[in-house]
Design an enzyme around this catalytic site. Structure first.
Site, PDB file in Angstrom:
ATOM      1  N   ASP A  35       0.834  -1.207   0.000  1.00 14.36           N
ATOM      2  CA  ASP A  35       0.000   0.000   0.000  1.00 14.36           C
ATOM      3  C   ASP A  35       0.869   1.257   0.000  1.00 14.36           C
ATOM      4  O   ASP A  35       1.980   1.252   0.531  1.00 14.36           O
ATOM      5  CB  ASP A  35      -0.900  -0.016   1.256  1.00 14.36           C
ATOM      6  CG  ASP A  35      -2.023   1.003   1.168  1.00 14.36           C
ATOM      7  OD1 ASP A  35      -2.297   1.499   0.063  1.00 14.36           O
ATOM      8  OD2 ASP A  35      -2.619   1.299   2.216  1.00 14.36           O
ATOM      9  N   HIS A  52       2.786   3.078  -8.873  1.00 13.31           N
ATOM     10  CA  HIS A  52       2.629   1.641  -9.150  1.00 13.31           C
ATOM     11  C   HIS A  52       3.858   1.122  -9.899  1.00 13.31           C
ATOM     12  O   HIS A  52       4.370   0.044  -9.584  1.00 13.31           O
ATOM     13  CB  HIS A  52       1.378   1.384 -10.000  1.00 13.31           C
ATOM     14  CG  HIS A  52       0.095   1.776  -9.317  1.00 13.31           C
ATOM     15  ND1 HIS A  52      -0.161   1.496  -7.991  1.00 13.31           N
ATOM     16  CD2 HIS A  52      -1.016   2.421  -9.773  1.00 13.31           C
ATOM     17  CE1 HIS A  52      -1.367   1.943  -7.672  1.00 13.31           C
ATOM     18  NE2 HIS A  52      -1.899   2.522  -8.733  1.00 13.31           N
ATOM     19  N   THR A  81     -10.775  -6.891  -5.555  1.00  6.98           N
ATOM     20  CA  THR A  81     -12.031  -6.762  -6.325  1.00  6.98           C
ATOM     21  C   THR A  81     -12.511  -5.304  -6.285  1.00  6.98           C
ATOM     22  O   THR A  81     -13.090  -4.810  -7.245  1.00  6.98           O
ATOM     23  CB  THR A  81     -13.136  -7.699  -5.783  1.00  6.98           C
ATOM     24  OG1 THR A  81     -13.248  -7.495  -4.379  1.00  6.98           O
ATOM     25  CG2 THR A  81     -12.837  -9.155  -6.041  1.00  6.98           C
ATOM     26  N   GLU A  82     -12.218  -4.605  -5.161  1.00 10.27           N
ATOM     27  CA  GLU A  82     -12.625  -3.192  -5.033  1.00 10.27           C
ATOM     28  C   GLU A  82     -11.793  -2.285  -5.948  1.00 10.27           C
ATOM     29  O   GLU A  82     -12.234  -1.196  -6.324  1.00 10.27           O
ATOM     30  CB  GLU A  82     -12.475  -2.715  -3.582  1.00 10.27           C
ATOM     31  CG  GLU A  82     -13.509  -3.287  -2.623  1.00 10.27           C
ATOM     32  CD  GLU A  82     -13.193  -4.697  -2.132  1.00 10.27           C
ATOM     33  OE1 GLU A  82     -12.033  -5.150  -2.313  1.00 10.27           O
ATOM     34  OE2 GLU A  82     -14.097  -5.352  -1.576  1.00 10.27           O
ATOM     35  N   ARG A  86     -11.544   1.866  -9.386  1.00 12.13           N
ATOM     36  CA  ARG A  86     -10.636   3.010  -9.617  1.00 12.13           C
ATOM     37  C   ARG A  86     -10.836   3.536 -11.048  1.00 12.13           C
ATOM     38  O   ARG A  86     -11.394   2.830 -11.896  1.00 12.13           O
ATOM     39  CB  ARG A  86      -9.193   2.565  -9.408  1.00 12.13           C
ATOM     40  CG  ARG A  86      -8.936   2.221  -7.958  1.00 12.13           C
ATOM     41  CD  ARG A  86      -7.479   2.042  -7.665  1.00 12.13           C
ATOM     42  NE  ARG A  86      -7.315   1.825  -6.241  1.00 12.13           N
ATOM     43  CZ  ARG A  86      -6.192   1.951  -5.570  1.00 12.13           C
ATOM     44  NH1 ARG A  86      -5.088   2.301  -6.209  1.00 12.13           N
ATOM     45  NH2 ARG A  86      -6.135   1.728  -4.279  1.00 12.13           N
ATOM     46  N   LEU A 146      10.424 -20.975  -3.766  1.00  7.83           N
ATOM     47  CA  LEU A 146       9.432 -20.033  -3.241  1.00  7.83           C
ATOM     48  C   LEU A 146       8.216 -20.021  -4.152  1.00  7.83           C
ATOM     49  O   LEU A 146       8.346 -19.924  -5.374  1.00  7.83           O
ATOM     50  CB  LEU A 146      10.050 -18.623  -3.192  1.00  7.83           C
ATOM     51  CG  LEU A 146       9.107 -17.472  -2.826  1.00  7.83           C
ATOM     52  CD1 LEU A 146       8.735 -17.518  -1.348  1.00  7.83           C
ATOM     53  CD2 LEU A 146       9.745 -16.120  -3.134  1.00  7.83           C
ATOM     54  N   SER A 207      -8.350  -4.792   4.978  1.00  9.30           N
ATOM     55  CA  SER A 207      -8.925  -4.500   3.662  1.00  9.30           C
ATOM     56  C   SER A 207      -9.373  -5.730   2.859  1.00  9.30           C
ATOM     57  O   SER A 207      -8.962  -5.912   1.715  1.00  9.30           O
ATOM     58  CB  SER A 207      -7.923  -3.690   2.815  1.00  9.30           C
ATOM     59  OG  SER A 207      -7.607  -2.494   3.455  1.00  9.30           O
TER      60      SER A 207
HETATM   61  C1  FPP Z   1      -1.943   0.068  -3.344  1.00  7.57           C
HETATM   62  O1  FPP Z   1      -1.482   1.408  -3.340  1.00  7.57           O
HETATM   63  C2  FPP Z   1      -1.376  -0.680  -4.463  1.00  7.57           C
HETATM   64  C3  FPP Z   1      -2.064  -1.283  -5.452  1.00  7.57           C
HETATM   65  C4  FPP Z   1      -3.534  -1.233  -5.536  1.00  7.57           C
HETATM   66  C5  FPP Z   1      -1.427  -1.987  -6.580  1.00  7.57           C
HETATM   67  C6  FPP Z   1      -0.190  -2.762  -6.268  1.00  7.57           C
HETATM   68  C7  FPP Z   1       0.559  -2.939  -7.527  1.00  7.57           C
HETATM   69  C8  FPP Z   1       1.898  -2.935  -7.673  1.00  7.57           C
HETATM   70  C9  FPP Z   1       2.819  -2.877  -6.549  1.00  7.57           C
HETATM   71  C10 FPP Z   1       2.546  -2.965  -9.017  1.00  7.57           C
HETATM   72  C11 FPP Z   1       2.406  -4.180  -9.850  1.00  7.57           C
HETATM   73  C12 FPP Z   1       2.388  -5.478  -9.140  1.00  7.57           C
HETATM   74  C13 FPP Z   1       2.958  -6.622  -9.581  1.00  7.57           C
HETATM   75  C14 FPP Z   1       2.700  -7.865  -8.826  1.00  7.57           C
HETATM   76  C15 FPP Z   1       3.835  -6.688 -10.756  1.00  7.57           C
HETATM   77  P1  FPP Z   1      -2.528   2.583  -3.486  1.00  7.57           P
HETATM   78  O2  FPP Z   1      -2.644   2.899  -4.927  1.00  7.57           O
HETATM   79  O3  FPP Z   1      -3.818   2.218  -2.827  1.00  7.57           O
HETATM   80  O4  FPP Z   1      -1.800   3.738  -2.712  1.00  7.57           O
HETATM   81  P2  FPP Z   1      -2.470   4.901  -1.839  1.00  7.57           P
HETATM   82  O5  FPP Z   1      -3.116   4.226  -0.651  1.00  7.57           O
HETATM   83  O6  FPP Z   1      -1.305   5.747  -1.433  1.00  7.57           O
HETATM   84  O7  FPP Z   1      -3.456   5.599  -2.704  1.00  7.57           O
END
Ligand code: FPP
Length: 257
Positions: A35, A52, A81-82, A86, A146, A207
């Site tokens: 997160d 990301h 799923t939520e 976005r 792993l 969450s």
């Molecule tokens: C939450 O941060 C993160 C996500 C919803 C996406 C996670 C994805 C990656 C780390 C990149 C790709 C993954 C792989 C496995 C290659 P947020 O967007 O909710 O952050 P915020 O809470 O600061 O808004």
């Protein structure tokens, strides 16, 4: 004479001990809520997608650190799923990032004994993602060090509904429904429950993530935002885990009187 494998295991153990980690008490399964990507990007005046994209480097570092510690299963909450709610451009960018990462990384991961699998409603992902996931899983041969489990279009409530539907479809009687039965109908049927759950970014929530499986997990919350998460932060979480007393609802071992 020591074999190269025994030699590298010894070297790895020395590194872990020097980092304050007991190599014999490493959790078998670690789950991570990644997160803070959006906030990380915002602080830099960039779009959320920038966060990301940088988060992929943290995925790489975490997989490597988990492998180094001897963790057997690592589950990453990559898309809930939520998250479908976005903005479309963010969802599309996340899906593209996933495909690109699978194309770029999985062969090298496989060569290091990292086997990919997924939990979640994979059928709802774009076809390109589904195809890459199949390709990555079919490509894997060799010894598994792993299991890297990506939770994609996943939520615990979705998983529980699926499990209940499965049990009903199989015509299970009431008295057949036990905790162990539910275990078998979840996406994680063949996995041990995570012993450690890490969440980054300072939020203290789970969450909709593995609600059943985390019943007795230790939680490690860190204020580090996901794109900054590295090996030392993973090691810190393992040390924190090793300092906990896990009682599973029982009383601590008291000295005999
Ligand atoms: C939450 O941060 C993160 C996500 C919803 C996406 C996670 C994805 C990656 C780390 C990149 C790709 C993954 C792989 C496995 C290659 P947020 O967007 O909710 O952050 P915020 O809470 O600061 O808004």
């Amino acid at each position: 004479m020591t074999t190269p494998q025994a030699h590298s295991d010894e070297a790895r153990e020395r590194v872990l001990r020097a980092a304050g980690i007991d190599p014999n008490r490493v959790p078998e399964h670690v789950a991570v809520i990644m997160d803070g990507n959006g906030r990380w990007a915002k602080r830099r005046g960039e779009a959320r997608v920038f966060g990301h994209a940088h988060g992929v480097e943290s995925v790489r570092a975490t997989v490597e650190a988990a492998r180094e510690c001897g963790v057997r299963h690592l589950t990453l909450y990559a898309f809930s799923t939520e998250n479908w709610n976005r903005p479309k451009e963010e969802v599309d960018a996340l899906m593209d990032l996933l495909v690109q990462s699978l194309v770029r990384e999985t062969r090298e991961l496989a060569s290091k004994g990292v086997r990919l699998r997924t939990i979640g409603d994979v059928s709802s992902l774009p076809k390109a993602c589904q195809n890459e996931l199949i390709r990555a899983q079919e490509d894997f041969t060799g010894e598994v060090h792993l299991d890297l489990i990506l939770a994609l279009s996943y939520s615990a409530k979705w998983e529980m509904v699926e499990a209940i539907r499965g049990m009903m479809q199989d015509g299970l009687r009431q008295d057949e429904i036990l905790p162990s039965t539910i275990d078998k109908y979840l996406q994680t049927a063949d996995l041990p429950d995570p012993e450690l759950m890490i969440r980054t970014s300072g939020e203290h929530r789970i969450s909709n993530f593995m609600l059943w499986q985390l019943a007795y997990a230790e939680f490690h919350f860190t204020s580090v935002l996901w794109p900054d998460f590295r090996r030392e932060h993973f090691f810190e979480a393992i040390r924190d885990f090793q300092n906990r007393e896990r009682r599973f609802g029982a009383v601590p071992n008291l000295p005999q009187t």
